[in-house]
Each structure stands twice: as structure tokens, then as C-alpha cells.
Design a protein around this motif. Sequence first.
Motif, PDB file in Angstrom:
ATOM      1  N   ALA A 168       0.766  -1.215   0.053  1.00  0.00           N
ATOM      2  CA  ALA A 168       0.083  -0.097  -0.142  1.00  0.00           C
ATOM      3  C   ALA A 168       0.945   1.040  -0.113  1.00  0.00           C
ATOM      4  N   CYS A 169       2.244   1.072   0.078  1.00  0.00           N
ATOM      5  CA  CYS A 169       3.172   2.038  -0.129  1.00  0.00           C
ATOM      6  C   CYS A 169       3.128   2.499  -1.633  1.00  0.00           C
ATOM      7  N   ASP A 170       2.870   1.943  -2.275  1.00  0.00           N
ATOM      8  CA  ASP A 170       3.072   2.020  -3.781  1.00  0.00           C
ATOM      9  C   ASP A 170       1.522   2.066  -4.540  1.00  0.00           C
ATOM     10  N   GLY A 177       6.896  -5.288   6.887  1.00  0.00           N
ATOM     11  CA  GLY A 177       8.124  -5.358   6.740  1.00  0.00           C
ATOM     12  C   GLY A 177       8.901  -4.130   7.128  1.00  0.00           C
ATOM     13  N   CYS A 178       8.141  -3.085   7.119  1.00  0.00           N
ATOM     14  CA  CYS A 178       8.840  -1.767   7.362  1.00  0.00           C
ATOM     15  C   CYS A 178       8.202  -1.315   8.845  1.00  0.00           C
ATOM     16  N   SER A 179       7.350  -1.889   9.555  1.00  0.00           N
ATOM     17  CA  SER A 179       6.907  -1.428  10.732  1.00  0.00           C
ATOM     18  C   SER A 179       6.727  -2.578  11.745  1.00  0.00           C
ATOM     19  N   ALA A 239      14.179   4.023   0.626  1.00  0.00           N
ATOM     20  CA  ALA A 239      12.987   3.357   0.133  1.00  0.00           C
ATOM     21  C   ALA A 239      12.556   2.208   1.091  1.00  0.00           C
ATOM     22  N   CYS A 240      11.811   1.343   0.299  1.00  0.00           N
ATOM     23  CA  CYS A 240      11.418   0.163   1.263  1.00  0.00           C
ATOM     24  C   CYS A 240      12.610  -0.698   2.078  1.00  0.00           C
ATOM     25  N   PRO A 241      12.542  -0.489   3.133  1.00  0.00           N
ATOM     26  CA  PRO A 241      13.622  -1.106   3.878  1.00  0.00           C
ATOM     27  C   PRO A 241      14.208  -2.433   3.423  1.00  0.00           C
TER      28      PRO A 241
END
Length: 315
Positions: free
Chosen positions: A57-59, A154-156, A275-277
Motif C-alpha cells: 500500500a506504499c506503492d 516489513g517496514c513497521s 525506500a522500502c527497507p
Amino acid sequence: MWLNVTSDLIKNLKKKGAHRVALQFPEGLKRQSATVAAVLKDAGFEVILSGDPCYGACDLALDTLTCADVLVHFGHAPVDDQPEVIFEPYPMDFDIGVLENTLPLLKGETVGLVTTVQHVHLIPAMERFLQSKGISCSVAEGGGRTPERGQVLGCSFTAAKATGAEEILFVGTGLFHPIGIALATRARVIALDPLTGTAQEVSGDALLRRRFTVMEKARGAKSVGIIVSTKSGQQRLDLAHRLASLSPVAVIVTMREVNPDELLNLGFACYVNTACPRLAYDDQVRFPVPVLSPQEFEILCGVRTWDTYTIDEIA
Ligand code: SF4
């Protein structure tokens, strides 16, 4: 399942007064796009499908909103506030009894419980199962980038940290999330793949060793590209500016897709990924030069110590 989801969706779209609707599916659900599009066309909507790759949903395909009233994003919960986007979850069930496999591994009487968005609807059932086995669960309320109760990305890993538990059970596929949880919380982490039934203790040690090697390769690099994503939920320009200020040879580079060919073509000796970790951790073998996390670059620049190494998260 799709038709039920779609009938709810139709009500929602009509409530919004939408006529032209753009649809976006993540890679794993794209094969369902033609069916969903046909149902929405039958219901009287004009449909446009985003064909670009999408991993979260980041994209969001916000560019489609130039020719559609609403964007419907399937499979993820929102990571930020997007009033013109409808998020349609894709819940995936599994047999709760598979949690039995974790019991020999769980040591404490309380466990922090987290999962990915596909399984958050099963959190209450998982809590009941574990409680019936004498294990109480700590589950954090949703908020921010992970709006669902007990959800991690994956980033939080906020929902894992907020449990305050010394032992955390992650239910989901793959090992990236549980490794990230281990590094973010320093708790003991048990991972259960609910589809295969495999339960295992997971540690961040192997990842740390690999990352140390990457950092050593990047030490003394004569040029550093600080990657900033142009994707809607991955842009961290303030962080990039702060990182660029740490080194006279660091330059900010904006990119949509971070791929090996582009990094090679740009010619920097190393990169720092804002960007995405997951890119730095998962994809290093694909990249021609070291790609560091922000925290790793801070360590090399002497503004952070190795003792405070942590996994990169997007706030
Ligand atoms: S930034 Fe990466 S980990 Fe976070 S939601 Fe996007 S794809 Fe997933």
C-alpha cells in the motif's frame, strides 16, 4: 470470496458517487484482476486497471486518479491517509489448530502476538486458542502505518514492540518479518507459517553478520548515492537530507524502482536506501555494490554505534 468482496465494494463505490474506477492489485493477486474488472463493468462502472508492479500500500497507483474518480487498492491496509483510495483487504483463513505446533517452543505464560494483514481477522481466534492452552496474549492496537490490531509490516514492527513482551509469536509466511521483529524488539521470537505448519525460533544473528560484511565493503566509499523513493508511501526526503549531510561525497538520488541495472548505470560506489527497507536486506545479492540501511550508514559515519544497530523502519 471475490464476489462477496466485490458486492461490498460496489456499495462503497456507489456511496462515493464513482463512475470511473481504477483498480490496483499486488503481484500475488493480479490474476484475479480480469474477473473483478468484469464484475465491476457489469455493475455499470468504467474500469481502468493499473498494470505496473505493486508490492504494498506504499506503492499506490495515484497516477490513475487523473482518469478515474476512485482508486481501489486490493490486498493491503492503508499505510497513510488517502481519501480517494478504497482499500479492499484479502483475508486468508487457516486452521487455527496449527498453533498447536508452537506450544513446544513457547516458554513463557504470556506471548506477544503479531501477524500480517492477510491474517489479522484471525487474531481473536488465535488469542482464544492460546488462552485455552494457558498462554495469555499481548496484542497491540492498530495505528499509523499498521492500522489493524496486531498487524506488522516489513517496514513497521510497532505492533510487536508495543506488546512489551519478552517472547513474541509471529504468524505468517517467510522469515523477514520475524527476523525484523527480533532485531526491533530484542525479544525471543517464534515464527509459525500457518500454511505449512512449520514453527521455529528465529534470530537476527545471521542477518547481522551479513550486514556487517556489507558495511565493511562500503567503508571508505568515494561516492554515495542516497536513494529516495518516489512511491507514495516510501518517500523519506527529510531522512535522506539528514543522511546526505553526514558525508561530503553523498548525493540524493530519486528513483521509482530500485534495480541493479540503474544502480550500476549511476555508478556510485555504494548506496544508502531510504525506500522500502526490505530492498537493502533482501536484495543485496542482486546489487552490484553495497546498499546500506540508514542506520548502517550512520554507523559508518560515526554518528551511531554498532551496539545501537537496529532494523530500518518507516515511521
Ligand atoms: S515499504 Fe516495503 S515493507 Fe513497507 S509496505 Fe511497502 S513494500 Fe511493504
